[in-house]
Design an enzyme around this catalytic site. Structure first.
Site, mmCIF file in Angstrom:
data_model
loop_
_atom_site.group_PDB
_atom_site.id
_atom_site.type_symbol
_atom_site.label_atom_id
_atom_site.label_comp_id
_atom_site.label_asym_id
_atom_site.label_seq_id
_atom_site.Cartn_x
_atom_site.Cartn_y
_atom_site.Cartn_z
ATOM 1 N N CYS A 102 8.010 0.589 34.068
ATOM 2 C CA CYS A 102 7.877 -0.759 33.882
ATOM 3 C C CYS A 102 7.247 -1.437 35.081
ATOM 4 O O CYS A 102 7.859 -1.141 35.897
ATOM 5 C CB CYS A 102 8.876 -1.331 33.234
ATOM 6 S SG CYS A 102 8.578 -3.163 32.800
ATOM 7 N N HIS A 144 7.556 -0.496 23.739
ATOM 8 C CA HIS A 144 7.869 -1.376 24.984
ATOM 9 C C HIS A 144 7.456 -2.475 25.221
ATOM 10 O O HIS A 144 8.223 -3.386 25.697
ATOM 11 C CB HIS A 144 7.437 -0.138 26.068
ATOM 12 C CG HIS A 144 7.555 -0.486 27.462
ATOM 13 N ND1 HIS A 144 8.476 0.356 28.334
ATOM 14 C CD2 HIS A 144 7.154 -1.775 28.016
ATOM 15 C CE1 HIS A 144 8.484 -0.337 29.400
ATOM 16 N NE2 HIS A 144 7.609 -1.597 29.214
ATOM 17 N N GLU A 145 5.859 -2.726 24.814
ATOM 18 C CA GLU A 145 5.351 -3.902 24.991
ATOM 19 C C GLU A 145 5.869 -5.046 24.197
ATOM 20 O O GLU A 145 6.077 -6.134 24.678
ATOM 21 C CB GLU A 145 3.838 -3.877 25.034
ATOM 22 C CG GLU A 145 3.169 -2.872 25.825
ATOM 23 C CD GLU A 145 3.709 -3.181 27.377
ATOM 24 O OE1 GLU A 145 4.053 -4.423 27.738
ATOM 25 O OE2 GLU A 145 3.974 -2.172 28.035
ATOM 26 N N HIS A 148 9.142 -6.632 25.255
ATOM 27 C CA HIS A 148 9.105 -7.603 26.307
ATOM 28 C C HIS A 148 9.030 -8.960 25.762
ATOM 29 O O HIS A 148 9.789 -9.994 26.220
ATOM 30 C CB HIS A 148 7.915 -7.505 27.182
ATOM 31 C CG HIS A 148 8.014 -6.588 28.257
ATOM 32 N ND1 HIS A 148 8.931 -6.560 29.273
ATOM 33 C CD2 HIS A 148 7.412 -5.338 28.618
ATOM 34 C CE1 HIS A 148 8.679 -5.687 30.169
ATOM 35 N NE2 HIS A 148 7.818 -4.810 29.747
HETATM 36 ZN ZN ZN Z 1 7.425 -3.042 30.738
#
Ligand code: ZN
Length: 191
Positions: A102, A144-145, A148
């Site tokens: 990341c 993953h995005e 966030h």
């Molecule tokens: Zn990330």
């Protein structure tokens, strides 16, 4: 376009649940500039994706693109995708073990279980509805995005902390094995 600074782990903006964007905000010069800046900053940092909280804007926007990426040369390609107010729905309980890094967590990678197949619903940058399915390694990038936007970093999902490693040790010790696994996932899911 302006390159933005990328928030690093420890900054509270990464631990704040991002708020939805209204259509007016999205279509405003501010909203369109944010998206242009996210894309430029992602490209500059060789990221596979970037979420607005990573550039200190706590709103539900992220961008994803995988081409020839030196950080992730084994990743299947994903065309440039802008997701506004995305909702991900797993279409299977099956998961695969992804080795993630990341831009907000310097020099660390680790193994995270990700769903193999997801429905993605969002607006695009013009407020038009997107609705599609993503599979395999690419599905891991979307998870993953969108994590966030919910104040979650990949390290929160690392099941076995003993899988954590630096980028250099990933290259030396784990890359070969992981690429075999990626090839298996791509063979099954096509991405
Ligand atoms: Zn990330």
């Amino acid at each position: 376009m302006t390159l933005r600074k990328i928030a690093q782990i420890g900054h509270p903006v990464l631990r704040q649940v991002a708020r939805p964007l209204s259509r007016d905000e999205l279509l405003s010069p501010w909203g369109q500039q944010l998206i242009d800046d996210l894309i430029a900053t992602m490209h500059d940092a060789d990221g596979a994706g970037l979420a607005a909280p990573q550039v200190y804007e706590s709103v539900r926007v992220c961008v994803i693109e995988v081409g020839q990426n030196p950080r992730y040369p084994y990743k299947p390609k994903i065309p440039l995708t802008v997701l506004v107010n995305p909702v991900l729905t797993p279409l299977t309980t099956r998961t695969f073990s992804n080795f993630e890094g990341c831009l907000s967590v310097p020099n660390l990678r680790g193994r995270v279980d990700r769903f193999c197949e997801l429905q993605v619903q969002a607006w695009d940058r013009h407020g038009q509805a997107l609705d599609f399915v993503t599979r395999g390694i690419s599905a891991g990038t979307f998870q993953h995005e969108v994590d966030h936007l919910d104040a979650t970093l990949f390290i929160d999902r690392v099941r076995d902390p003993r899988s954590l490693c630096t980028w250099q040790e990933f290259e030396r010790q784990h890359r070969e094995q992981f690429i075999k696994e990626v090839q298996g996932v791509v063979a099954e899911f096509g991405s």
